[in-house]
Scaffold this active site. Structure first.
Site, PDB file in Angstrom:
ATOM      1  N   SER A 146       0.855  -1.194   0.000  1.00 48.25           N
ATOM      2  CA  SER A 146       0.000   0.000   0.000  1.00 48.25           C
ATOM      3  C   SER A 146       0.886   1.238   0.000  1.00 48.25           C
ATOM      4  O   SER A 146       1.998   1.209   0.553  1.00 48.25           O
ATOM      5  CB  SER A 146      -0.882   0.027   1.254  1.00 48.25           C
ATOM      6  OG  SER A 146      -1.535   1.284   1.353  1.00 48.25           O
ATOM      7  N   TYR A 160      -1.665  -0.312  10.222  1.00 46.57           N
ATOM      8  CA  TYR A 160      -1.860  -0.824   8.856  1.00 46.57           C
ATOM      9  C   TYR A 160      -0.660  -0.445   7.983  1.00 46.57           C
ATOM     10  O   TYR A 160      -0.112  -1.285   7.254  1.00 46.57           O
ATOM     11  CB  TYR A 160      -3.152  -0.237   8.277  1.00 46.57           C
ATOM     12  CG  TYR A 160      -3.352  -0.496   6.797  1.00 46.57           C
ATOM     13  CD1 TYR A 160      -3.803  -1.739   6.337  1.00 46.57           C
ATOM     14  CD2 TYR A 160      -3.113   0.502   5.847  1.00 46.57           C
ATOM     15  CE1 TYR A 160      -3.987  -1.977   4.978  1.00 46.57           C
ATOM     16  CE2 TYR A 160      -3.295   0.279   4.494  1.00 46.57           C
ATOM     17  CZ  TYR A 160      -3.735  -0.966   4.069  1.00 46.57           C
ATOM     18  OH  TYR A 160      -3.916  -1.190   2.718  1.00 46.57           O
TER      19      TYR A 160
END
Ligand code: NAP
Length: 251
Positions: A146, A160
């Site tokens: 990501s 995350y």
């Protein structure tokens, strides 16, 4: 009846980026294994869509963060097709917006178990089947990281972001480890992509809030990420390993 021979397994392949990858993989000539965690209807609908278009697809339920499920999933692929040519570590979760000083241990354990340990467990099983060291014929792995890995996601989900930083490092290390065993390992770092993951983290309006900060001033489509994944898996990327490709509109 499909004429495809190569087999691809996509974790979290039933929705979002994973589903777009399964669709393109079927078009590229793969027999597709769609893993999902709980939404059986979405997985079955995608398999039916692929079959209706002349492809071949099966679905396998399993939590990538559960080692027994991972073992059963790969055993099911062995049983159904007896080969694995491409593997996409796509399944991943976010959590609700929080500062680090608000995060519970249970939250952190879930995040790391699914996003990090799950990805490493699955890659382990893929390598056992693909590596020439283990009698395999080689293959390609793509990990879904990501943009958060480089942005850090402060005030939103630093946990995350850190889990995706681990995926980047894992990609580099595994790529080097299996480089002479016929396996290429790469990663894609999506930016803000139009999927249901944002609503699952309690932020259904996240895309509208972030769009203006993207240099291209728009969110990406799942298919735009899938196109990069399919290229990295293909022979067109035959000298590309250990790479991490930003698919983020310049963000
Ligand atoms: P999504 O739309 O929320 O879809 C998630 C998929 O993963 C679903 O198929 C879901 O299955 C499956 N899944 C969730 N937890 C799982 C588990 N423990 N085991 C197996 N499957 C599981 O997500 P997405 O936006 O497509 O994201 C896919 C990947 O891209 C993730 O790794 C995410 O971190 C990454 N990413 C997304 C964005 C973005 O903006 N969308 C940006 C950067 C990176 P069920 O349907 O059964 O729940």
């Amino acid at each position: 009846m499909s004429t495809a021979t190569k087999v691809i397994l996509v974790t979290g392949g039933s929705r979002g980026i994973g589903a777009a990858t399964c669709r393109l993989a079927a078009k590229a000539g793969y027999r597709v294994v769609i893993n999902y965690a709980s939404n059986e209807a979405a997985a079955k609908a995608l398999a039916a869509e692929i079959e209706a278009a002349g492809g071949e697809a099966i679905t396998i339920k399993g939590d990538v963060g559960n080692e027994a499920d991972v073992m059963a999933m790969f055993a099911a692929v062995d049983g159904a097709f007896g080969r694995l040519d491409a593997f996409v570590n796509n399944a991943g979760v976010v959590d609700v917006k929080a500062r680090v000083d608000e995060m519970s241990g249970a939250r952190l354990e879930r995040m790391m178990r699914i996003n990090v340990i799950g990805s490493i467990l699955c890659a382990r099983e893929a390598v056992k089947r693909m590596s020439t060291l283990h009698g395999g014929k080689g293959g390609a792995i793509v990990n879904i990281s990501s943009a958060a890995a480089t942005l850090g996601s402060p005030g939103e989900y630093v946990d995350y972001a850190a889990s995706k930083g681990a995926i980047d490092t894992f990609t580099i290390g595994l790529a080097k480890e299996v480089a002479t065993e016929g396996i290429r390992v790469n990663a894609v770092r999506p930016g803000i992509i139009d999927t249901e993951i944002h609503a699952s983290g309690g932020q259904p309006d996240r895309i509208a809030a972030i769009r203006g900060f993207v240099p291209m001033k728009r969110e990406g489509k799942a298919q735009e990420v899938a196109q990069a994944v399919i290229w990295l898996l293909s022979e067109e990327a035959s000298y590309t390993t250990g790479s991490i490709l930003n698919v983020s509109g310049g963000r």
